[in-house]
Design a protein around this motif. Structure first.
Motif, short mmCIF file in Angstrom:
data_model
loop_
_atom_site.label_atom_id
_atom_site.label_comp_id
_atom_site.label_asym_id
_atom_site.label_seq_id
_atom_site.Cartn_x
_atom_site.Cartn_y
_atom_site.Cartn_z
N LEU A 1 25.70 29.12 -41.92
CA LEU A 1 25.25 29.18 -43.31
C LEU A 1 26.44 29.48 -44.24
CD1 LEU A 1 22.88 29.02 -45.26
CD2 LEU A 1 22.47 31.44 -44.83
N ALA A 2 27.28 30.38 -43.84
CA ALA A 2 28.46 30.73 -44.64
C ALA A 2 29.41 29.54 -44.78
CB ALA A 2 29.18 31.92 -44.04
N GLU A 3 29.41 28.63 -43.82
CA GLU A 3 30.29 27.46 -43.87
C GLU A 3 29.89 26.49 -44.97
OE1 GLU A 3 30.48 25.84 -39.92
OE2 GLU A 3 31.52 27.61 -39.15
N ALA A 4 28.74 26.70 -45.60
CA ALA A 4 28.34 25.88 -46.74
C ALA A 4 29.21 26.17 -47.96
CB ALA A 4 26.88 26.11 -47.07
N PHE A 5 30.03 27.22 -47.86
CA PHE A 5 30.89 27.65 -48.97
C PHE A 5 32.33 27.79 -48.50
CE2 PHE A 5 26.60 29.23 -49.29
CZ PHE A 5 26.21 28.72 -50.52
N PRO A 6 32.96 26.68 -48.10
CA PRO A 6 34.30 26.75 -47.52
C PRO A 6 35.37 27.24 -48.49
CG PRO A 6 33.72 24.48 -47.94
CD PRO A 6 32.48 25.30 -48.21
N GLU A 7 35.13 27.10 -49.79
CA GLU A 7 36.14 27.51 -50.76
C GLU A 7 36.08 29.00 -51.09
OE1 GLU A 7 33.17 26.11 -51.38
OE2 GLU A 7 33.05 25.54 -53.49
N LEU A 8 35.10 29.70 -50.53
CA LEU A 8 34.94 31.13 -50.79
C LEU A 8 35.23 31.94 -49.54
CD1 LEU A 8 31.62 31.12 -52.85
CD2 LEU A 8 33.97 31.17 -53.72
N ASP A 9 35.80 33.10 -49.72
CA ASP A 9 35.93 34.06 -48.63
C ASP A 9 34.69 34.93 -48.65
OD1 ASP A 9 38.59 33.33 -47.78
OD2 ASP A 9 39.33 34.29 -49.61
N ARG A 10 34.47 35.69 -47.59
CA ARG A 10 33.28 36.55 -47.56
C ARG A 10 33.58 37.86 -46.89
NH1 ARG A 10 29.61 35.23 -42.51
NH2 ARG A 10 31.14 34.14 -41.27
N ALA A 11 32.81 38.84 -47.29
CA ALA A 11 32.87 40.17 -46.69
C ALA A 11 31.45 40.55 -46.33
CB ALA A 11 33.46 41.18 -47.67
N GLN B 1 24.24 43.13 -46.94
CA GLN B 1 24.51 42.00 -47.81
C GLN B 1 25.84 41.34 -47.44
OE1 GLN B 1 24.92 43.36 -51.87
NE2 GLN B 1 26.09 45.15 -51.26
N THR B 2 26.01 40.14 -47.94
CA THR B 2 27.26 39.42 -47.77
C THR B 2 27.84 39.15 -49.15
OG1 THR B 2 26.48 38.38 -45.75
CG2 THR B 2 28.33 37.33 -46.84
N LEU B 3 29.09 39.49 -49.33
CA LEU B 3 29.77 39.24 -50.59
C LEU B 3 30.65 38.01 -50.45
CD1 LEU B 3 31.02 42.86 -51.37
CD2 LEU B 3 28.90 41.79 -52.13
N PHE B 4 30.49 37.08 -51.35
CA PHE B 4 31.37 35.92 -51.41
C PHE B 4 32.32 36.13 -52.57
CE2 PHE B 4 27.82 34.06 -49.11
CZ PHE B 4 28.46 33.25 -48.19
N TYR B 5 33.57 35.74 -52.38
CA TYR B 5 34.54 35.88 -53.46
C TYR B 5 35.58 34.77 -53.37
CZ TYR B 5 37.24 38.20 -49.79
OH TYR B 5 37.89 38.49 -48.62
N GLY B 6 36.11 34.45 -54.53
CA GLY B 6 37.12 33.42 -54.58
C GLY B 6 37.29 32.93 -56.00
N THR B 7 38.13 31.95 -56.17
CA THR B 7 38.43 31.40 -57.48
C THR B 7 37.41 30.32 -57.84
OG1 THR B 7 40.77 31.84 -57.17
CG2 THR B 7 40.18 30.21 -58.84
N VAL B 8 36.83 30.46 -59.01
CA VAL B 8 35.94 29.43 -59.56
C VAL B 8 36.76 28.68 -60.60
CG1 VAL B 8 33.80 28.98 -60.80
CG2 VAL B 8 33.90 30.83 -59.11
N ILE B 9 36.93 27.40 -60.38
CA ILE B 9 37.86 26.60 -61.16
C ILE B 9 37.39 26.38 -62.60
CG2 ILE B 9 38.99 24.34 -61.30
CD1 ILE B 9 38.70 24.29 -58.20
#
Length: 61
Positions: A5-15, A20-28
């Motif tokens: 499921l997390a692989e649906a968001f390859p441009e984001l890292d996760r913790a 809960q799961t936190l997704f983080y990364g740059t939104v262009i």
């Protein structure tokens, strides 16, 4: 959250935290933001909070 499921968001890292799961990364841009929100919804995830982090101060040199 499963790795698949997390692989649906390859441009984001996760913790992964205890409840809960936190997704983080740059939104262009705005289109990227709405695309991410659409993907979260399409896989059944609920966005509880979003934050824009302050930019790092630029170096005076």
């Amino acid at each position: 959250m499963s790795d698949a499921l997390a692989e649906a968001f390859p441009e984001l890292d996760r913790a992964v935290l205890s409840d809960q799961t936190l997704f983080y990364g740059t939104v262009i841009d705005e289109a990227h933001l709405y695309g991410l929100l659409n993907r979260f919804q399409s896989v059944g995830l609920h966005v509880l909070e979003m934050r824009q982090l302050p930019e790092a101060p630029s170096s005076p040199w």
